[in-house]
Scaffold this active site. Structure first.
Site, mmCIF file in Angstrom:
data_model
loop_
_atom_site.group_PDB
_atom_site.id
_atom_site.type_symbol
_atom_site.label_atom_id
_atom_site.label_comp_id
_atom_site.label_asym_id
_atom_site.label_seq_id
_atom_site.Cartn_x
_atom_site.Cartn_y
_atom_site.Cartn_z
ATOM 1 N N GLY A 10 9.020 -6.709 -6.592
ATOM 2 C CA GLY A 10 8.006 -7.686 -6.977
ATOM 3 C C GLY A 10 7.870 -7.812 -8.481
ATOM 4 O O GLY A 10 8.022 -6.837 -9.215
ATOM 5 N N ARG A 71 14.771 -8.467 -3.829
ATOM 6 C CA ARG A 71 14.961 -7.286 -2.996
ATOM 7 C C ARG A 71 16.293 -7.484 -2.288
ATOM 8 O O ARG A 71 16.698 -8.607 -2.018
ATOM 9 C CB ARG A 71 13.810 -7.120 -2.008
ATOM 10 N N ASP A 102 8.334 1.453 -6.453
ATOM 11 C CA ASP A 102 8.794 2.559 -5.629
ATOM 12 C C ASP A 102 10.108 2.246 -4.911
ATOM 13 O O ASP A 102 11.049 3.042 -4.928
ATOM 14 C CB ASP A 102 7.712 2.918 -4.605
ATOM 15 N N THR A 125 4.614 -2.478 -11.499
ATOM 16 C CA THR A 125 4.061 -2.952 -10.233
ATOM 17 C C THR A 125 2.550 -3.008 -10.333
ATOM 18 O O THR A 125 1.919 -2.055 -10.812
ATOM 19 C CB THR A 125 4.466 -2.040 -9.057
ATOM 20 N N ASP A 127 0.627 -2.706 -8.001
ATOM 21 C CA ASP A 127 0.060 -1.773 -7.022
ATOM 22 C C ASP A 127 -0.351 -0.448 -7.659
ATOM 23 O O ASP A 127 -1.197 0.270 -7.116
ATOM 24 C CB ASP A 127 1.071 -1.489 -5.913
ATOM 25 N N ASP A 129 1.224 2.391 -7.831
ATOM 26 C CA ASP A 129 1.398 3.429 -6.810
ATOM 27 C C ASP A 129 2.635 4.299 -7.041
ATOM 28 O O ASP A 129 3.206 4.844 -6.095
ATOM 29 C CB ASP A 129 1.480 2.789 -5.420
ATOM 30 N N ARG A 171 -0.571 -3.290 -1.567
ATOM 31 C CA ARG A 171 0.250 -2.683 -0.521
ATOM 32 C C ARG A 171 -0.532 -1.547 0.135
ATOM 33 O O ARG A 171 -1.643 -1.763 0.614
ATOM 34 C CB ARG A 171 1.593 -2.217 -1.090
ATOM 35 N N GLU A 187 -20.682 -4.242 -3.160
ATOM 36 C CA GLU A 187 -21.458 -3.383 -2.264
ATOM 37 C C GLU A 187 -20.583 -2.646 -1.252
ATOM 38 O O GLU A 187 -20.980 -1.618 -0.701
ATOM 39 C CB GLU A 187 -22.497 -4.221 -1.506
#
Length: 319
Positions: A10, A71, A102, A125, A127, A129, A171, A187
């Site tokens: 991505g 990809r 990743d 990324t 994300d 992560d 993700r 909230e």
């Protein structure tokens, strides 16, 4: 010696500043450099072009990646990895910088274990992560896109007796959701890392609604796959008409923020310097406690990113 850079997986804001810095810095060092277009697919198909200042002029402010990304299922077959390596050899490319996440790093770990490849990855990324780094390129820009959307949604939320549910990307990592919840005062925050238990929230929120609260803002991470469930819970439990906004891929676009541009420069300089001084390396540049480091690719792909505990403690339903 020739070096090359590619994007994989991505796209993320900050990739273009990294690409420009790569070209400018390698030229400054007197090294030949190449751009690999269309990610792993382009590497297989030999979409490799010599870099120049003209190609990267005026791209710093652009989101996405000018060399595009992809990809690749083909890359998981040895014959295509062999083809990719042969393409690098044909251009005398001895070092490769990969902007990716990743999945990209797992592909490169496999690639570098089979061939004589000098590779450095830059975590890129939204994300956020990737194991071993507190920050990945694109995160600050994505958070600012989300923050802008949430501020506008809250403006209209306060004007009606409604609940608003916003689904954000990430993700299987709840980083974007949890940080966005904190900075927007949401909230409700639902993330993959913690089981969602609505009962712990209902008592407090029902009391607030009874005392005059006329809106609720909920943020749900896409990886939970609970958007529909949370929507029904909000509408049925509090009697508030509930609207859903899925921000989607707008979170991956937009002009890179100042922070993402500066981080891109630092990541890239460290990656290039390492490639110029090491000939048998498979590393990932990481950012830890204000410093940049290099971790072995095997360490990065064999471990899982863990959300900082103080972030987990901050979400409402842990109170």
């Amino acid at each position: 010696m020739a070096l090359a850079i590619m994007s994989s997986g991505g796209d993320a804001p900050g990739m273009n500043p990294a690409i420009k810095k790569f070209v400018d810095y390698t030229h400054k060092k007197g090294e030949e450099s190449y751009l690999i277009y269309d990610g792993l697919e382009g590497l297989i198909d030999n979409k490799i072009k010599k870099a120049s200042h003209k190609i990267v002029a005026g791209i710093i402010h652009n989101g996405g990646t000018i060399i595009r990304s992809s990809r690749s299922k083909r890359f998981f077959e040895h014959e295509y990895r062999q083809k990719a390596f042969d393409n690098l050899k044909a251009h005398n490319i001895t070092g490769l910088v990969v902007l990716g996440g990743d999945g990209s790093f797992r592909a490169m770990e496999k690639f570098s274990s089979e061939f004589d490849l000098n590779f450095v990855g830059i975590p890129s990324t939204i994300d956020n992560d990737i194991y071993g780094t507190e920050y990945c390129l694109g995160v600050d820009t994505a958070l600012n896109v989300i923050r802008d959307a949430l501020d506008k949604i809250r403006d209209t939320a306060t004007s009606f007796n409604r609940a608003f549910l916003v689904e954000v990307m990430g993700r299987d990592c709840g980083y974007l959701a949890i940080v966005s919840s904190m900075i927007s005062g949401a909230e409700v925050c639902v993330i993959p890392e913690v089981p969602f238990n609505p009962k712990s929230l209902e008592k407090r929120l029902k009391k607030e609604v009874k005392e005059g609260r006329n809106y609720i803002l909920a943020i749900v991470a896409e990886g939970t796959k609970k958007t529909s469930e949370v929507h029904s819970w909000l509408q049925d439990s509090f009697g508030l008409e509930t609207r859903v906004s899925i921000l989607g891929h707008i979170q991956r676009g937009g002009n890179p923020t100042v922070y993402d541009r500066m981080m891109a420069f630092d990541f890239t300089i460290i990656a290039v310097d390492h490639l110029l001084t090491h000939t048998d390396s498979s590393k990932v540049v990481v950012y830890q406690k204000g410093d940049f480091k290099l971790l072995d690719i095997k360490e990065v792909v064999s471990n899982k990113y863990m959300m900082p505990q103080h972030y987990l403690d901050a979400i409402n339903y842990l109170d």
